[in-house]
Design an enzyme around this catalytic site. Structure first.
Site, PDB file in Angstrom:
ATOM      1  N   ASP A  12      19.096  61.731  19.927  1.00 29.86           N
ATOM      2  CA  ASP A  12      20.365  61.914  20.633  1.00 29.86           C
ATOM      3  C   ASP A  12      21.434  61.043  19.967  1.00 29.86           C
ATOM      4  OD1 ASP A  12      22.336  62.055  23.015  1.00 29.86           O
ATOM      5  OD2 ASP A  12      20.667  63.280  23.701  1.00 29.86           O
ATOM      6  N   HIS A  65      25.929  59.188  25.611  1.00 32.87           N
ATOM      7  CA  HIS A  65      25.125  60.342  26.025  1.00 32.87           C
ATOM      8  C   HIS A  65      23.631  60.047  25.941  1.00 32.87           C
ATOM      9  CE1 HIS A  65      23.244  64.375  25.435  1.00 32.87           C
ATOM     10  NE2 HIS A  65      24.207  64.815  26.235  1.00 32.87           N
ATOM     11  N   SER A 107      21.848  68.852  29.272  1.00 27.63           N
ATOM     12  CA  SER A 107      21.489  67.561  28.669  1.00 27.63           C
ATOM     13  C   SER A 107      20.825  66.643  29.674  1.00 27.63           C
ATOM     14  CB  SER A 107      22.743  66.857  28.142  1.00 27.63           C
ATOM     15  OG  SER A 107      23.051  67.244  26.838  1.00 27.63           O
TER      16      SER A 107
END
Length: 711
Positions: free
Chosen positions: A255, A293, A517
């Site tokens: 990620d 994120h 996600s």
């Protein structure tokens, strides 16, 4: 009432499965169009039949490809892979292949693997006006040791060509649009597609909602109800109470990075849980997370909840993590390696058997492209790691019928062997986005009709997120596989300077967000618990990815008909059919069902597999009227990005009733099959796995996993 399943026996039968004339190899199925090889004329080969140089051809057989067929070809030619129907890609000289066809009556046709078959449909149409436009392309080659030579040939085609990356069997280059056919026509080139635009798959929040979002949070944990992390709706609490929290399991995440990128100085929720980290971003020397994120994702997988005194834990909070950072400080974005296997190999070497990915090519709707092929290729060669991918956030109601449109899946979530995760709704009334969908800036274009328009995104546990990408894939496969909560999820906030607050900061340690996600790492946490249960409770020392995937599907909860009820398609019913379907897949992940496995549920992890024309049967007895739910999963050989059908090895699951009647999905598209049947009479049953077509089996057979509950 549960009825014990008695007399379970297993039998292997070598059966000859007939292939009807309709199933015989007479059509080659390309994305570029179908070729009926019965209708080829002698003139068809005129332009290349005199070639004396070895290049790629397609050898199609009249019936399903056998091991004997492959052996005969391999004795004379290089054999690369399978194409539907019943064909193999080989390299050789045309005259030699014609001789082979003459000597082997089972060969239907020999066809040049022309360049136009190898070009992705994703390219914008070429014209005299666009031929000089520069396009970034991803070129896949048949053989890794030829990649440098092919890259050199591409570079010499035009002074404007810039070869950017050569990695494994993959070349990334910038070329004039008009050169794409010439590149595809090179010997050794398998596929050419536009270089994918990769995005992290969190749903981008409207900037004009930022003030509302930050104002909803108390920040001192006094307002938390237990729903915020998404784990309660998935029934993680039940598994935790039984002692299953991922202990002994290692999950990897690729990620934007993870917090500081330093195992010795990391957010307290990850302290002691991150065993290694690697930078994969272009020009990056760190696996830190300046965006935020990846840290949120990791928190949902295995965050310890230390900062919140255990109130905000990840699903598998006792699991370990291998972090892989793909953030490029120069690009200020994700940069995914062109050779995806590098991600998986690093993690596998460090003990990870689950790999979660909340990113994808958001504009590759439904395509089985180069990246999807790569993932299937690696997983087929390494069948012990379960790889998860987010489905994408491209769900929209463009036709304004009150239902989310089909075919918006993101690659590599389109791969066959991955567990593809869509987003259902979390249930929480504070934090994140707490306004009707109609208040979102994109609503009038993306979700303009009722009942979606006036609904909220986290008020119904049986609802699907309106942004969650729907299937099927372009070739008709059912995706996503499962769903998990992906709206208003609270997880860990990266401590790196200028990290994004995503959907709004709760406090300095936690932040809200949403998207597929967010659903995917929660499903990965559940997969870690599933693996722990399989190993510790059920004694399966090294469960395959297929068995883990089958377990996840088997324990999911069917959400039919969705949050708006059985109101009919014309009024916007969210899910129109029982599972499996391309809205929810097999349903929402339920970790309590995972933790309670055993009893009437049987697990088969058949590593030897079933050969073409053979079958393996499992008998069971119902002592009273009851039901059966069975899930068959196999890690399939990689398909071709040029083919109109991704499935290669095709197995069937058949239930034989006491009266001799048989039930089957008769599915020849997916590498998953299921039988779900209630109201079965008492008696002895036979559940059979059949090898319908196995052209690319290992040692001539396809391994599989079967999970079934008869009660």
């Amino acid at each position: 009432m549960n009825h014990l399943v008695k007399g379970i026996t297993v039998s292997t039968v070598a059966a000859v499965l007939s292939v009807s004339a309709a199933q015989a190899g007479t059509v080659l199925k390309f994305n570029a169009g179908a070729i009926d090889t019965n209708k080829l004329t002698s003139n068809y080969a005129a332009s290349w039949m005199m070639e004396a140089k070895a290049t790629e051809y397609i050898v199609q057989f009249k019936k399903a490809v056998t091991e004997k067929d492959k052996a005969a070809l391999k004795a004379q030619f290089e054999v690369f892979g399978y194409l539907p129907d019943d064909a193999l890609v080989v390299r050789g000289i045309y005259s030699d292949l014609v001789t082979f066809k003459t000597n082997h009556p089972g060969v239907q046709a020999v066809v040049k693997y022309a360049g136009n078959y190898k070009v992705s449909n994703s390219f914008a149409p070429a014209s005299v006006f666009t031929k000089d436009n520069m396009v970034a392309v991803l070129v896949n080659t048949f053989k890794s040791h030829e990649v440098e030579v092919i890259a050199s040939k591409i570079e010499k085609m035009d002074v404007k060509v810039a070869v950017q990356v050569v990695d494994g069997k993959h070349i990334t280059a910038l070329i004039p649009r008009g050169l794409v056919p010439a590149v595809a026509a090179l010997t050794g080139v398998e596929h050419v597609q536009p270089a994918p635009v990769i995005e992290s798959l969190h749903f981008a929040m409207d900037e004009d909602l930022a003030d509302q979002v930050s104002a909803t949070a108390a920040g001192d944990y006094s307002d938390l109800t237990g729903d915020e992390s998404g784990t309660r709706l998935m029934n993680f609490d039940a598994a935790w109470a039984m002692g299953y929290a991922g202990k002994g399991q290692t999950v990897s995440m690729a990620d934007t990075g993870l917090d500081s990128g330093n195992t010795g100085a990391i957010h307290q929720d990850f302290a002691g849980g991150v065993i290694s980290g690697y930078p994969f971003g272009l020009w990056s020397k760190s696996w830190s997370d300046p965006m935020g994120h990846g840290t949120h994702v990791a928190g949902s997988v295995m965050g310890r909840g230390t900062a919140s005194k255990g109130l905000l834990k990840g699903g598998a909070y006792e699991a370990n993590m291998v972090a892989e950072g793909m953030w490029s400080p120069m690009m200020k974005n994700l940069s995914v390696p062109s050779k995806l296997g590098d991600l998986f190999e690093k993690a596998f070497a460090d003990g990870a058997r689950i790999h979660t990915n909340s990113w994808g090519g958001a504009r590759t709707f439904g395509a089985y492209d180069n990246f999807a092929v790569q993932v299937d290729e690696w997983s087929y060669a390494n069948p012990d790691m379960l790889i998860l991918f987010a489905a994408g956030n491209s769900g929209a109601d463009k036709n304004k019928d009150g239902r989310i449109d089909s075919n918006s899946m993101a690659s590599p979530g389109t791969a066959k062997n991955v567990l593809t995760v869509g987003a259902s709704e979390n249930v929480t009334k504070s934090g994140g986005i707490q306004v009707p969908i109609s208040k979102l800036r994109a609503a009038k274009d993306e979700w303009p009709s009722e009942p979606i328009y006036s609904s909220y995104i986290s008020d119904n546990g049986n609802g699907l997120a309106m942004f969650s990408s729907r299937g099927p894939t372009t070739d008709g496969r059912t995706k996503p596989d499962i769903v998990a909560p992906g709206t208003n999820v609270l997880s860990v906030f990266s401590q790196e300077k200028d990290a994004s607050p995503l959907w709004g900061a709760y406090n300095k340690d936690y932040v809200w967000s949403g998207g597929t996600s967010m659903a995917t790492p929660l499903a990965a946490g559940a997969a870690a618990i599933a693996r722990q249960v399989l190993v510790e409770k059920l004694g399966m020392k090294n469960p395959s990815a297929a068995l883990m995937k089958a377990t996840m599907l088997h324990t999911a909860v069917d959400m039919y008909p969705g949050q708006f009820g059985e109101i009919g398609a014309a009024r916007g019913q969210e899910i129109l059919t029982r599972r499996p379907n391309s809205d929810e897949g097999y349903g929402r992940v339920d970790v309590a069902n995972i933790a309670n496995l055993g009893g009437a549920t049987q697990f088969v992890d058949n590593r030897q597999g079933v050969a073409q024309g053979a079958e393996v049967s499992y008998e069971f007895t119902l002592n009273a009227p009851g039901s059966l739910y069975a899930n068959l999963v196999w890690t399939d050989a990689p398909g071709s990005a040029n083919a109109a059908q991704a499935l290669v090895n095709d197995l069937d699951l058949v239930l034989t009733l006491p009266n001799g009647q048989t039930l089957s999905m008769n599915d020849h598209i997916n590498n998953l099959e299921m039988i779900e049947k209630s109201g079965l009479p008492a008696g002895t049953y036979k559940l059979t796995v059949k090898g319908f077509k196995v052209p690319q089996g290992k040692n001539g057979a396809q391994a599989y996993a079967l999970v079934y509950t008869a009660k």
